[in-house]
Design a protein around this motif. Sequence first.
Motif, PDB file in Angstrom:
ATOM      1  N   ASN A 318       6.933 -10.171  -9.732  1.00  0.00           N
ATOM      2  CA  ASN A 318       6.832 -11.292  -8.794  1.00  0.00           C
ATOM      3  C   ASN A 318       7.696 -12.460  -9.298  1.00  0.00           C
ATOM      4  O   ASN A 318       7.420 -13.033 -10.355  1.00  0.00           O
ATOM      5  N   PRO A 319       8.750 -12.838  -8.550  1.00  0.00           N
ATOM      6  CA  PRO A 319       9.655 -13.903  -9.037  1.00  0.00           C
ATOM      7  C   PRO A 319       9.002 -15.283  -9.069  1.00  0.00           C
ATOM      8  O   PRO A 319       9.497 -16.194  -9.727  1.00  0.00           O
ATOM      9  N   ASN A 320       7.864 -15.439  -8.358  1.00  0.00           N
ATOM     10  CA  ASN A 320       7.195 -16.741  -8.320  1.00  0.00           C
ATOM     11  C   ASN A 320       6.197 -16.939  -9.460  1.00  0.00           C
ATOM     12  O   ASN A 320       5.602 -18.003  -9.588  1.00  0.00           O
ATOM     13  N   ASP A 321       5.994 -15.888 -10.265  1.00  0.00           N
ATOM     14  CA  ASP A 321       5.055 -15.957 -11.392  1.00  0.00           C
ATOM     15  C   ASP A 321       5.848 -15.849 -12.690  1.00  0.00           C
ATOM     16  O   ASP A 321       6.371 -14.776 -13.007  1.00  0.00           O
ATOM     17  N   PRO A 322       5.972 -16.953 -13.451  1.00  0.00           N
ATOM     18  CA  PRO A 322       6.802 -16.901 -14.674  1.00  0.00           C
ATOM     19  C   PRO A 322       6.288 -15.912 -15.712  1.00  0.00           C
ATOM     20  O   PRO A 322       7.036 -15.504 -16.599  1.00  0.00           O
ATOM     21  N   TYR A 323       5.005 -15.535 -15.626  1.00  0.00           N
ATOM     22  CA  TYR A 323       4.441 -14.619 -16.627  1.00  0.00           C
ATOM     23  C   TYR A 323       4.293 -13.192 -16.106  1.00  0.00           C
ATOM     24  O   TYR A 323       3.712 -12.337 -16.776  1.00  0.00           O
ATOM     25  N   ALA A 324       4.801 -12.920 -14.902  1.00  0.00           N
ATOM     26  CA  ALA A 324       4.670 -11.567 -14.338  1.00  0.00           C
ATOM     27  C   ALA A 324       5.553 -10.591 -15.107  1.00  0.00           C
ATOM     28  O   ALA A 324       6.669 -10.923 -15.511  1.00  0.00           O
ATOM     29  N   LYS A 325       5.043  -9.396 -15.327  1.00  0.00           N
ATOM     30  CA  LYS A 325       5.787  -8.321 -15.981  1.00  0.00           C
ATOM     31  C   LYS A 325       6.040  -7.208 -14.958  1.00  0.00           C
ATOM     32  O   LYS A 325       5.359  -7.130 -13.933  1.00  0.00           O
ATOM     33  N   ILE A 326       6.977  -6.326 -15.270  1.00  0.00           N
ATOM     34  CA  ILE A 326       7.262  -5.223 -14.356  1.00  0.00           C
ATOM     35  C   ILE A 326       6.132  -4.208 -14.457  1.00  0.00           C
ATOM     36  O   ILE A 326       5.626  -3.925 -15.546  1.00  0.00           O
ATOM     37  N   ASP A 327       5.672  -3.712 -13.330  1.00  0.00           N
ATOM     38  CA  ASP A 327       4.587  -2.717 -13.321  1.00  0.00           C
ATOM     39  C   ASP A 327       5.162  -1.332 -13.583  1.00  0.00           C
ATOM     40  O   ASP A 327       6.251  -1.003 -13.114  1.00  0.00           O
ATOM     41  N   SER A 328       4.415  -0.514 -14.329  1.00  0.00           N
ATOM     42  CA  SER A 328       4.819   0.880 -14.537  1.00  0.00           C
ATOM     43  C   SER A 328       4.419   1.677 -13.298  1.00  0.00           C
ATOM     44  O   SER A 328       3.282   2.105 -13.171  1.00  0.00           O
ATOM     45  N   GLU A 329       5.357   1.819 -12.385  1.00  0.00           N
ATOM     46  CA  GLU A 329       5.072   2.561 -11.150  1.00  0.00           C
ATOM     47  C   GLU A 329       4.933   4.045 -11.460  1.00  0.00           C
ATOM     48  O   GLU A 329       5.714   4.605 -12.222  1.00  0.00           O
ATOM     49  N   THR A 330       3.944   4.690 -10.845  1.00  0.00           N
ATOM     50  CA  THR A 330       3.872   6.144 -10.954  1.00  0.00           C
ATOM     51  C   THR A 330       4.897   6.734  -9.991  1.00  0.00           C
ATOM     52  O   THR A 330       5.247   6.124  -8.977  1.00  0.00           O
ATOM     53  N   LEU A 331       5.385   7.916 -10.312  1.00  0.00           N
ATOM     54  CA  LEU A 331       6.419   8.557  -9.501  1.00  0.00           C
ATOM     55  C   LEU A 331       5.902   8.851  -8.092  1.00  0.00           C
ATOM     56  O   LEU A 331       6.626   8.730  -7.108  1.00  0.00           O
ATOM     57  N   PHE A 332       4.613   9.238  -8.013  1.00  0.00           N
ATOM     58  CA  PHE A 332       4.034   9.565  -6.708  1.00  0.00           C
ATOM     59  C   PHE A 332       2.815   8.690  -6.433  1.00  0.00           C
ATOM     60  O   PHE A 332       2.085   8.332  -7.354  1.00  0.00           O
ATOM     61  N   ARG A 333       2.604   8.341  -5.163  1.00  0.00           N
ATOM     62  CA  ARG A 333       1.407   7.631  -4.752  1.00  0.00           C
ATOM     63  C   ARG A 333       0.931   8.255  -3.446  1.00  0.00           C
ATOM     64  O   ARG A 333       1.730   8.405  -2.508  1.00  0.00           O
ATOM     65  N   ASP A 334      -0.351   8.660  -3.389  1.00  0.00           N
ATOM     66  CA  ASP A 334      -0.908   9.321  -2.201  1.00  0.00           C
ATOM     67  C   ASP A 334      -0.082  10.545  -1.798  1.00  0.00           C
ATOM     68  O   ASP A 334       0.154  10.812  -0.611  1.00  0.00           O
ATOM     69  N   GLY A 335       0.389  11.274  -2.803  1.00  0.00           N
ATOM     70  CA  GLY A 335       1.125  12.504  -2.519  1.00  0.00           C
ATOM     71  C   GLY A 335       2.554  12.294  -2.070  1.00  0.00           C
ATOM     72  O   GLY A 335       3.256  13.256  -1.759  1.00  0.00           O
ATOM     73  N   ARG A 336       3.018  11.043  -2.035  1.00  0.00           N
ATOM     74  CA  ARG A 336       4.390  10.749  -1.607  1.00  0.00           C
ATOM     75  C   ARG A 336       5.163  10.099  -2.749  1.00  0.00           C
ATOM     76  O   ARG A 336       4.578   9.441  -3.598  1.00  0.00           O
ATOM     77  N   LEU A 337       6.476  10.283  -2.710  1.00  0.00           N
ATOM     78  CA  LEU A 337       7.338   9.650  -3.704  1.00  0.00           C
ATOM     79  C   LEU A 337       7.288   8.134  -3.503  1.00  0.00           C
ATOM     80  O   LEU A 337       7.484   7.640  -2.394  1.00  0.00           O
ATOM     81  N   THR A 338       6.957   7.394  -4.579  1.00  0.00           N
ATOM     82  CA  THR A 338       6.919   5.931  -4.493  1.00  0.00           C
ATOM     83  C   THR A 338       8.338   5.408  -4.273  1.00  0.00           C
ATOM     84  O   THR A 338       9.245   5.777  -5.030  1.00  0.00           O
ATOM     85  N   PRO A 339       8.562   4.565  -3.252  1.00  0.00           N
ATOM     86  CA  PRO A 339       9.916   4.009  -3.069  1.00  0.00           C
ATOM     87  C   PRO A 339      10.357   3.257  -4.322  1.00  0.00           C
ATOM     88  O   PRO A 339       9.644   2.385  -4.811  1.00  0.00           O
ATOM     89  N   SER A 340      11.476   3.631  -4.865  1.00  0.00           N
ATOM     90  CA  SER A 340      11.979   2.964  -6.065  1.00  0.00           C
ATOM     91  C   SER A 340      13.495   3.032  -6.045  1.00  0.00           C
ATOM     92  O   SER A 340      14.088   3.449  -5.042  1.00  0.00           O
ATOM     93  N   ILE A 341      14.114   2.647  -7.144  1.00  0.00           N
ATOM     94  CA  ILE A 341      15.576   2.692  -7.174  1.00  0.00           C
ATOM     95  C   ILE A 341      16.048   4.136  -7.023  1.00  0.00           C
ATOM     96  O   ILE A 341      15.316   5.079  -7.317  1.00  0.00           O
TER      97      ILE A 341
END
Length: 377
Positions: A318-341
Motif C-alpha cells: 500500500n503506497p499510502n502506508d509508510p510501514y506497509a510491506k509486500i505480502d507473500s502472495e500464494t500462487l493460487f487462490r480459490d483454485g485460480r492463479l493469483t493475478p501477478s506479474i
Amino acid sequence: QVPGMKEILLMGFYQPHEALSRFLVSAQQEFKIPIRYLQEYAALGTGGGIYHFRDQILSGGAEAFFVLNADVCSEFPLQEMLEFRQQHGDAHSFVILGTTANRTQALNYGCIVANADTQEVQHYVEKPSTFVSEIINCGIYLFTPAIFQHIGEVFQRNQQELVLEESSNGWQRAEVIRLEQDVFTALAGSGKLYVYKTDGFWSQIKSAGSAIYASRLYLNQYSKSHPERLAQNKPGGPIIRGNVYIHPTASIDSTAVLGPNVSIGEGVTVGAGVRVRESIVLHGASLHDHTCVLNTIVGWDSTIGRWARVEGTPSDPNPNDPYAKIDSETLFRDGRLTPSITILGCSVTIPAEVVILNSIVLPHKELSRSYKNQIIL
C-alpha cells in the motif's frame, strides 16, 4: 565497504552449477574479496547451516561476522550495526537489524520487543498469532563467535530429545536449527541480544513479483547514492521516464520509451517504438519493434515479437502506508492463479501480435497464441 571485511561465504542446500560458479568468480574480481560457496548436505535451517560450517567461518580468527538471509533487499547498514554494537552491550553481544511494519503485517515476521532506552531485546516471537510488536526482524545479524555456544546448546538439546523419542520416524535431525525460534527466543532478556532499528528501505523477496518491487527500491536508492548508474535523456537516445538502468552493452532504439522502474540487462536489444514499464529485462533478451512490456520479468535470451503485449499485475505494498510491506502472495487462490506479474523463463519465444497476460511461462517455450492467467509448463 565494511573496514576489516575479509571474506564472504555463501551457504545453501543448492547444488552448485556453472552459472553460480561464474557469478562467484566475477564477483570476486569486482569486489576484490574471497567469495566461496559452501553446500549443506541437507537443509539445516538458518542456524544449523552456520553451525555446521563454524570452523570455516572462524578460520582466520574472525572477531565478528554478519549473517544475511539471501531473500531480502535492503540498504544493508552494516557499518552502522558495527558502530551500534560498540555503543550498546559488550564485546560478546549480538545485534539484529529491525524495521517497523504495520500492526497487521507484523504477524508475518519475527517480532521484537526491546527496551526503549538500551535497545536490548527483551522478548522475541516468530510469526506470533496475536500482535506483539511493530518492530520486525529483517534477517540481517551481527554475531561474534560466542553465538556458536548458544547454537551448540540447542544442538545438544535436540540430540537428547531425539534419543528420548525413539519412536520418531528417523527423519528429524538434531542439526536442523532455526536461529529465530530456537536461538533468539532463548537469548531474549539475557542482556546479550540488541536490535538496531533502520529507517532505510527493506523488503523480503519471496516471489518474482517482489523482485520488481525490490528493483524499484534499489533504483530509487541509486538516484540518491549512484545517480551515474541511471540512464538520462540524451539526444539520439531512448526516452527515459523515472529511474531506469541500462547495461552499457544493450542496444536501445531512440524511439523506445523506458520507465519508470526498468532494468535492462547485458546485450539486450530493444526495437523501435517499444514501451517498457515496471519490468526487468535480463541479458540477451530481444524486444522487437512496437512491443509493450509492463510489470514483467523477461528471462535470459527470450524474444518478444513485433506488436506483442506482455503484461502482469503488480503486487506492491500500500503506497499510502509508510510501514506497509509486500505480502507473500500464494500462487493460487480459490483454485485460480493469483493475478501477478508475468514471468518469461529463459529462451522463451513470444510470436508477433499476441497478448500474454498475468502468466508464467517456463523456460524454452515457443508460444503460438495469446494466453491469460496461465502457467505454461
